[in-house]
Design a protein around this motif. Structure first.
Motif, PDB file in Angstrom:
ATOM      1  N   SER A  60       0.829  -1.204   0.000  1.00 41.70           N
ATOM      2  CA  SER A  60       0.000   0.000   0.000  1.00 41.70           C
ATOM      3  C   SER A  60       0.861   1.251   0.000  1.00 41.70           C
ATOM      4  O   SER A  60       0.638   2.186  -0.781  1.00 41.70           O
ATOM      5  N   TRP A  61       1.857   1.291   0.884  1.00 41.28           N
ATOM      6  CA  TRP A  61       2.681   2.485   1.041  1.00 41.28           C
ATOM      7  C   TRP A  61       3.575   2.724  -0.178  1.00 41.28           C
ATOM      8  O   TRP A  61       3.888   3.870  -0.521  1.00 41.28           O
ATOM      9  N   SER A  62       3.973   1.647  -0.853  1.00 39.38           N
ATOM     10  CA  SER A  62       4.885   1.809  -1.982  1.00 39.38           C
ATOM     11  C   SER A  62       4.212   2.444  -3.198  1.00 39.38           C
ATOM     12  O   SER A  62       4.896   2.972  -4.080  1.00 39.38           O
ATOM     13  N   HIS A  63       2.891   2.401  -3.240  1.00 37.18           N
ATOM     14  CA  HIS A  63       2.195   2.972  -4.402  1.00 37.18           C
ATOM     15  C   HIS A  63       2.181   4.500  -4.276  1.00 37.18           C
ATOM     16  O   HIS A  63       1.773   5.042  -3.255  1.00 37.18           O
ATOM     17  N   PRO A  64       2.631   5.227  -5.292  1.00 42.56           N
ATOM     18  CA  PRO A  64       2.667   6.697  -5.198  1.00 42.56           C
ATOM     19  C   PRO A  64       1.289   7.326  -5.027  1.00 42.56           C
ATOM     20  O   PRO A  64       1.181   8.420  -4.482  1.00 42.56           O
ATOM     21  N   GLY A  65       0.225   6.635  -5.468  1.00 38.77           N
ATOM     22  CA  GLY A  65      -1.116   7.157  -5.234  1.00 38.77           C
ATOM     23  C   GLY A  65      -1.468   7.200  -3.761  1.00 38.77           C
ATOM     24  O   GLY A  65      -2.100   8.148  -3.278  1.00 38.77           O
ATOM     25  N   SER A 120      -6.077   3.461  -5.821  1.00 39.27           N
ATOM     26  CA  SER A 120      -4.693   3.025  -5.997  1.00 39.27           C
ATOM     27  C   SER A 120      -4.430   1.659  -5.383  1.00 39.27           C
ATOM     28  O   SER A 120      -3.316   1.135  -5.500  1.00 39.27           O
ATOM     29  N   ASN A 121      -5.429   1.077  -4.706  1.00 44.65           N
ATOM     30  CA  ASN A 121      -5.232  -0.185  -4.004  1.00 44.65           C
ATOM     31  C   ASN A 121      -6.390  -1.137  -4.278  1.00 44.65           C
ATOM     32  O   ASN A 121      -7.534  -0.691  -4.420  1.00 44.65           O
ATOM     33  N   PRO A 122      -6.121  -2.436  -4.306  1.00 43.20           N
ATOM     34  CA  PRO A 122      -7.196  -3.410  -4.480  1.00 43.20           C
ATOM     35  C   PRO A 122      -8.071  -3.482  -3.234  1.00 43.20           C
ATOM     36  O   PRO A 122      -7.669  -3.026  -2.154  1.00 43.20           O
ATOM     37  N   PRO A 123      -9.273  -4.067  -3.339  1.00 40.81           N
ATOM     38  CA  PRO A 123     -10.216  -4.063  -2.217  1.00 40.81           C
ATOM     39  C   PRO A 123      -9.672  -4.660  -0.924  1.00 40.81           C
ATOM     40  O   PRO A 123      -9.980  -4.172   0.157  1.00 40.81           O
TER      41      PRO A 123
END
Length: 450
Positions: A232-237, A358-361
């Motif tokens: 989660s944290w690694s995604h820039p969104g 930016s993240n899956p459910p």
């Protein structure tokens, strides 16, 4: 690996609620939302109830500005630190169980605060207020994602924040009246008793999903938890949502929770009644702006960060006018201050929409927790800084803070704004670049190149 759009979700990402055999009935979804948002509203009330009681608290517990700030500092610290654990608890045990636990904690903590007659006991009570408060908003967001049509979710999230802010209104003028006419203990006991009613309604009405009263997710091992949070944290969104929340929320939060009332009374020379009304105006501004912001980001998701940057610049500008004004700022200028600052509240909620798309459910609650802690960490830093600066600029042990002392203290916000502005611009670039790599066609469509 599944590719996920950073800004505008493809159709699959709008369908982020659990799959059920039939769509939720509108009236049932509405009843569940009303009760859940009522619990959230009560949590906001308890969170904000010290804002108009700050001067009374200094007299009741014979404390300094730094010690008064510790109440809110501790409450915010617990709230912020609990966001990721609460997100994981919601993924594991469901919204209904976690929300009910939070309501019970809030009720007991506020009753304890009513009877507290020493500073340590009062601190303990506020700690549990922060713990219970932390267990509400993420639960309500998960219920919204489950019970409402995907394209209604951004607006419903904003409306949830709007209704929740009614709790701050009832913690302004009505609490000011109650403290003056009923006294400390009776005022906070009446507030605590509301929790009994809301907990009962929650247990009777709220279901986690259309086909289940309680949902339980699979137990996660520590390694899986770390991997999920890291993804989660690694995604820039997610990071862009984090810094949006960090930058736009803290000014309104600190005014509403603790320092707004003393600043307006002692820093700007208003009466207590006028200060309470201005804090109410700030909450009304939050409520009015929320649905409009939700509607706009649904139509133009590519420009979510642009909207946040515009609001942030407006907040900085109006604070600069107030703090640079020679002497006390005129009332119309202070009205503009609380209105523009209040809009920062719903602007911070845009960060959750970035996290959602930016993240899956299966990472939704934990990503929401990561983002939700940002503004409260910023608020915590500001609460501490204001208390320390006021004590530094006020001779001896006096709590008779001067306008000049408040001007110094409130100027600390510029440091936080500068950090947030740089990070929003930075991760806006990274998030758009990630979208271009993950889905070039979607990037071209959203950016207007096709």
């Amino acid at each position: 690996m599944r590719r996920i759009a950073c800004f505008r979700p493809r159709r699959a990402l709008w369908d982020d609620g659990p799959v059920t055999s039939r769509p939720p009935a509108a009236d049932r979804a509405g009843a569940i939302w009303v009760v859940a948002v009522g619990v959230y509203m009560l949590a906001v009330f308890h969170r904000s109830s010290l804002a108009v009681a700050g001067l009374a608290a200094t007299e009741r517990f014979d404390i300094s500005a730094s010690q008064l700030a510790t109440f809110t500092m501790l409450q915010l610290l617990v709230y912020a630190l609990m966001q990721i654990p609460v997100g994981l608890l919601v993924d594991r045990f469901g919204s209904r169980a976690v929300l009910a636990s939070g309501a019970v904690l809030l009720t007991g903590a506020q009753a304890g605060f009513a009877f507290a007659d020493t500073y340590p006991l009062a601190l303990l009570a506020r700690l549990f207020v922060g713990l219970g408060d932390a267990m509400t908003f993420i639960c309500v967001l998960r219920l919204v994602s489950t019970w409402f049509a995907p394209r209604r979710i951004p607006v419903m999230i904003q409306v949830t924040g709007l209704i929740g802010q009614l709790g701050a209104i009832t913690a302004a003028v009505p609490m000011t009246w109650a403290l003056s006419n009923l006294g400390w203990t009776k005022s906070y006991l009446v507030a605590a008793s509301l929790g009994i009613v809301m907990t009962a309604a929650l247990l009777l009405v709220v279901h986690d999903a259309p086909d289940a009263r309680n949902l339980r997710g699979p137990a996660m091992r520590p390694a899986a938890i770390r991997r999920s949070l890291a993804d989660s944290w690694s995604h820039p969104g997610t990071r862009l949502g984090f810094w949006m929340h960090f930058s736009t929320q803290f000014s309104a939060t600190v005014l509403g929770l603790l320092w707004g009332f003393p600043f307006l009374v002692k820093g700007e020379g208003l009466s207590e009644h006028a200060a309470g009304l201005l804090l109410t105006v700030m909450v009304v501004a939050m409520m009015a702006a929320g649905p409009l912001i939700g509607w706009r980001i649904t139509l133009l998701p590519w420009h979510r960060s642009t909207l946040v940057l515009s609001i942030l610049v407006a907040i900085v500008a109006v604070w600069t006018v107030v703090l640079a004004w020679p002497g006390e700022a005129p009332l119309p200028v202070l009205v503009v201050l609380v209105v523009v600052t209040g809009i920062g509240g719903p602007a911070s909620v845009i960060g959750f929409d970035l996290g959602r798309t930016s993240n899956p459910p299966h990472r939704l609650a934990s990503a929401t927790g990561i983002i939700n802690q940002a503004g409260f960490f910023a608020s915590l830093i500001l609460v501490i800084a204001i208390g320390l600066i006021l004590d530094w600029r006020t001779p001896g042990a006096s709590t008779d803070y001067s306008p000049d002392a408040f001007r110094w203290a409130m100027s600390f916000q510029y440091l936080l704004w500068a950090i947030g502005l740089v990070q929003i611009v930075r991760y806006r670039i990274k998030a758009r670049a990630r979208l271009r790599v993950d889905d070039p066609d979607e990037w071209a469509a959203q950016s207007g190149l096709i």
